[in-house]
Design an enzyme around this catalytic site. Structure first.
Site, mmCIF file in Angstrom:
data_model
loop_
_atom_site.group_PDB
_atom_site.id
_atom_site.type_symbol
_atom_site.label_atom_id
_atom_site.label_comp_id
_atom_site.label_asym_id
_atom_site.label_seq_id
_atom_site.Cartn_x
_atom_site.Cartn_y
_atom_site.Cartn_z
ATOM 1 N N GLY A 68 -154.482 -38.855 3.830
ATOM 2 C CA GLY A 68 -153.907 -37.865 3.218
ATOM 3 C C GLY A 68 -153.627 -36.523 3.762
ATOM 4 O O GLY A 68 -153.396 -36.527 4.864
ATOM 5 N N ARG A 71 -152.226 -36.845 -2.309
ATOM 6 C CA ARG A 71 -152.157 -36.215 -3.808
ATOM 7 C C ARG A 71 -152.776 -34.900 -3.917
ATOM 8 O O ARG A 71 -153.004 -34.568 -5.062
ATOM 9 C CB ARG A 71 -152.516 -37.307 -4.971
ATOM 10 C CG ARG A 71 -153.929 -37.751 -4.663
ATOM 11 C CD ARG A 71 -154.340 -38.597 -5.924
ATOM 12 N NE ARG A 71 -155.421 -39.308 -5.749
ATOM 13 C CZ ARG A 71 -156.244 -39.901 -6.766
ATOM 14 N NH1 ARG A 71 -155.659 -40.028 -7.865
ATOM 15 N NH2 ARG A 71 -157.261 -40.408 -6.229
ATOM 16 N N LYS A 96 -154.834 -31.450 -7.827
ATOM 17 C CA LYS A 96 -154.761 -32.883 -7.295
ATOM 18 C C LYS A 96 -154.132 -33.639 -8.591
ATOM 19 O O LYS A 96 -154.349 -33.551 -9.496
ATOM 20 C CB LYS A 96 -156.183 -33.360 -7.501
ATOM 21 C CG LYS A 96 -156.637 -34.888 -6.967
ATOM 22 C CD LYS A 96 -157.880 -34.827 -6.911
ATOM 23 C CE LYS A 96 -158.520 -36.353 -6.652
ATOM 24 N NZ LYS A 96 -159.959 -36.729 -6.244
ATOM 25 N N ASP A 108 -148.162 -42.912 -5.534
ATOM 26 C CA ASP A 108 -147.304 -42.113 -6.224
ATOM 27 C C ASP A 108 -147.806 -40.482 -6.351
ATOM 28 O O ASP A 108 -146.974 -39.786 -6.880
ATOM 29 C CB ASP A 108 -147.282 -42.687 -7.814
ATOM 30 C CG ASP A 108 -148.732 -42.735 -8.217
ATOM 31 O OD1 ASP A 108 -149.702 -42.170 -7.698
ATOM 32 O OD2 ASP A 108 -148.982 -43.251 -9.398
ATOM 33 N N ARG A 166 -162.172 -31.841 5.695
ATOM 34 C CA ARG A 166 -163.032 -32.872 5.615
ATOM 35 C C ARG A 166 -163.332 -33.442 7.091
ATOM 36 O O ARG A 166 -162.461 -33.169 7.875
ATOM 37 C CB ARG A 166 -162.420 -33.987 5.015
ATOM 38 C CG ARG A 166 -161.935 -33.665 3.653
ATOM 39 C CD ARG A 166 -160.460 -34.231 3.423
ATOM 40 N NE ARG A 166 -160.172 -33.576 1.970
ATOM 41 C CZ ARG A 166 -160.304 -34.282 0.768
ATOM 42 N NH1 ARG A 166 -160.782 -35.663 0.851
ATOM 43 N NH2 ARG A 166 -159.837 -33.846 -0.276
ATOM 44 N N ASP A 237 -163.437 -39.524 5.293
ATOM 45 C CA ASP A 237 -162.413 -38.467 4.752
ATOM 46 C C ASP A 237 -162.825 -37.817 3.283
ATOM 47 O O ASP A 237 -162.008 -37.015 2.655
ATOM 48 C CB ASP A 237 -161.039 -39.301 4.410
ATOM 49 C CG ASP A 237 -161.011 -40.259 3.326
ATOM 50 O OD1 ASP A 237 -162.141 -41.113 3.768
ATOM 51 O OD2 ASP A 237 -160.539 -40.519 2.479
ATOM 52 N N ASN A 238 -163.987 -38.230 2.700
ATOM 53 C CA ASN A 238 -164.404 -37.562 1.432
ATOM 54 C C ASN A 238 -165.802 -36.925 1.671
ATOM 55 O O ASN A 238 -166.386 -36.463 0.948
ATOM 56 C CB ASN A 238 -165.007 -38.945 0.402
ATOM 57 C CG ASN A 238 -163.595 -39.239 -0.082
ATOM 58 O OD1 ASN A 238 -162.683 -38.820 -0.118
ATOM 59 N ND2 ASN A 238 -163.887 -40.681 -0.355
HETATM 60 P P1 AMP Z 1 -159.862 -42.030 -1.876
HETATM 61 O O1 AMP Z 1 -160.536 -43.290 -1.463
HETATM 62 O O2 AMP Z 1 -159.654 -42.008 -3.447
HETATM 63 O O3 AMP Z 1 -160.541 -40.865 -1.239
HETATM 64 O O4 AMP Z 1 -158.318 -42.147 -1.360
HETATM 65 C C1 AMP Z 1 -158.223 -42.227 0.019
HETATM 66 C C2 AMP Z 1 -156.902 -41.338 0.222
HETATM 67 O O5 AMP Z 1 -155.761 -41.898 -0.501
HETATM 68 C C3 AMP Z 1 -156.996 -39.735 -0.532
HETATM 69 O O6 AMP Z 1 -157.321 -39.079 0.496
HETATM 70 C C4 AMP Z 1 -155.519 -39.633 -0.794
HETATM 71 O O7 AMP Z 1 -154.990 -39.012 0.120
HETATM 72 C C5 AMP Z 1 -154.752 -40.795 -1.045
HETATM 73 N N1 AMP Z 1 -154.525 -41.439 -2.480
HETATM 74 C C6 AMP Z 1 -155.108 -41.890 -3.306
HETATM 75 N N2 AMP Z 1 -154.611 -42.129 -4.222
HETATM 76 C C7 AMP Z 1 -153.526 -41.454 -4.325
HETATM 77 C C8 AMP Z 1 -152.242 -41.613 -5.029
HETATM 78 N N3 AMP Z 1 -152.048 -41.950 -6.341
HETATM 79 N N4 AMP Z 1 -151.077 -41.069 -4.370
HETATM 80 C C9 AMP Z 1 -151.123 -40.544 -3.026
HETATM 81 N N5 AMP Z 1 -152.083 -40.944 -2.230
HETATM 82 C C10 AMP Z 1 -153.449 -41.249 -2.956
HETATM 83 MG MG MG Z 2 -160.755 -38.948 -1.224
#
Ligand code: AMP
Ligand code: MG
Length: 475
Positions: A68, A71, A96, A108, A166, A237-238
């Site tokens: 990331g 988004r 976001k 996207d 993070r 990353d979270n």
């Molecule tokens: P998450 O597992 O939801 O924390 O997603 C991991 C990473 O993927 C996030 O930190 C975002 O930067 C990226 N990400 C998730 N969904 C999208 C999206 N629709 N478009 C672009 N990047 C995304």
């Molecule tokens: Mg995340």
């Protein structure tokens, strides 16, 4: 690394909700004609300079490389006066779902209304519960279609936090061989959030920083365990560097007490099950320690990691002592054994966690039948009755009858939590264009410890269909 990135406008953006008290605290006027334009990501007029930052991380236990901000777009910071301390503080403001960034990989850059409502409501619900978290400022829906498992509508949450940094930001620089940026990031965090350490030696500053992250992580996860919150996707990353709850996706609150609840449908191995969160916190800190190796000797990092378990246990015990209304004179061993047995019995009785905790305040009073109803038929078994007797003995008979004790317990045992089925109902209505349930939940969850009798249905035992709700990372 920070990249300038303009947001991508949505079709027909409109408000779903605005967090009016927080907007007011930040000095943002609801009458500002540009408010919707900016917070929907339709435009970012000067002096705004929207940006995305780069981070990497470990996902489900494996190094996943760059992730990331795919988004999220930072808009800047706003000052506010902290009501508790009276001091001036700053909150970063971030959109976001405002479109792709240089770090979006092949995605996207959008977020759907469903997941945005979940994040919006849950972050404020956590704040209401007194748990460290990012905040929700505004929620905008649109007519822009987004393809997920089905076609959905894009939405933008504007969220606010002391920092959106993070564990993965440090990991990014460490694993891409940029120790000077690891150091610069540590210096930035210290200057911005811990200026009181600036006169210390560099070694001590870095040690304090890591030690603070360990403590904040232990405290926040202890609060999750006490309230019955499962984050669902605790990748590095979270994980916030300030210990704030961050990135609400496939989270869940316990309905009936289920120690091994896996709320994320995509988590097939149960890595992020409810009862594994404390251990995962340590796993993630260990990953962060690796990224700190250019700042501190490994022995110092290992020593700090070694303090995590004890800090977590102490924080969790303090939370549970208050929730059970146990006196300060009760020893740690007494508290641990009473809490452990209580949870074991709750689980085997299939009783609702939050409702049972709240009903405990009735034990020993004329209203004790309310507790018995909550626990169900098994309340009369010898095991529960033994527990009842141990509990009563520890609390003492006069304290059991005390209204003060009951009030203190109600102040830490929430009546209202964001159960998945409640979020689900609000989402269904919102997808049909009715945002009233979002509004109602938002209001009620801001004061989760208050009785609010006019809303008692939101504190009811969940319907049978609630068990079948499944949430996944898809958002
Ligand atoms: P998450 O597992 O939801 O924390 O997603 C991991 C990473 O993927 C996030 O930190 C975002 O930067 C990226 N990400 C998730 N969904 C999208 C999206 N629709 N478009 C672009 N990047 C995304
Ligand atoms: Mg995340």
């Amino acid at each position: 690394m920070v990249a300038a990135q303009a947001p991508t406008p949505l079709q027909q953006p409109h408000w779903v909700h605005r967090n009016e008290p927080l907007l007011a605290q930040l000095g943002v006027s609801l009458d500002d004609p540009q408010l919707l334009t900016v917070l929907a990501g339709s435009a970012a007029p000067p002096p705004l300079k929207p940006f995305a930052t780069v981070y990497s991380g470990h996902q489900f236990g494996h190094w996943a490389g760059q992730l990331g901000d795919g988004r999220a777009l930072g808009l800047g910071e706003l000052p506010y006066r902290d009501t508790a301390s009276g001091s001036e503080q700053w909150l970063e403001v971030q959109l976001k779902g405002a479109g792709p960034t240089p770090y979006s990989r092949f995605a996207d850059g959008r977020a759907v209304l469903r997941s945005s409502i979940r994040e919006y409501l849950c972050s404020e619900a956590m704040h209401g519960l007194g748990i460290a978290t990012t905040r929700a400022l505004t929620l905008v829906a649109s007519a822009t279609p987004v393809q997920r498992e089905r076609s959905e509508r894009a939405a933008v949450v504007c969220r606010a936090a002391r920092s959106f940094l993070r564990f993965g930001h440090f990991e990014h620089y460490h694993y891409s061989g940029q120790p000077e940026r690891v150091a610069a990031l540590a210096d930035y965090l210290i200057e911005r959030h811990f200026p009181q350490w600036l006169m210390l030696s560099e070694h001590q500053r870095h040690l304090n920083l890591f030690s603070h992250i360990v403590a904040a992580t232990a405290t926040t996860i202890a609060a999750w365990q006490a309230v019955g919150f499962a984050h669902g996707v605790l990748n590095t990353d979270n994980m916030s560097l300030l210990g704030d709850t961050l990135d609400y996706g496939p989270f869940g609150f316990l309905d009936r007490y289920q120690s091994g609840l896996i709320c994320n449908h995509s988590d097939s191995s149960g890595r992020y099950a409810f009862d594994r969160q404390p251990m995962i916190g340590l796993w993630n800190l260990n990953a962060l320690a690796n990224a700190f190796l250019s700042l501190l000797p490994s022995e110092a990092l290992v020593e700090q990691l070694g303090s995590y378990q004890q800090q977590f246990e102490q924080a969790y015990r303090d939370n549970m002592r208050a929730k059970l209304g146990l006196p300060t004179t009760a020893s740690d061993t007494q508290v641990d054994s009473l809490v452990g047995e209580f949870l074991r019995l709750l689980e085997s009785s299939g009783a609702d966690y939050s409702r049972s905790m709240r009903a405990l305040a009735w034990l020993g009073s004329n209203d004790e039948p309310q507790l018995a109803t909550e626990i169900g038929a098994s309340w009369t078994t010898s095991q529960w009755q033994q527990w009842r007797s141990d509990y009563s003995e520890l609390v003492g008979s006069s304290a059991l009858r005390s209204a003060t004790r009951r009030r203190a317990m109600n102040a830490v045992n929430a009546k209202y939590i964001l159960r998945n089925y409640l979020a689900e109902q609000a989402i269904e209505a919102a997808e049909a264009g009715d945002y009233q349930q979002v509004e109602r939940l938002f209001k009620v969850l801001q004061h989760p410890y208050d009785e609010q009798p006019e809303h008692h249905r939101l504190a009811a035992v969940p319907p049978a269909w609630a068990e079948s709700i499944s949430v996944s990372c898809s958002s």
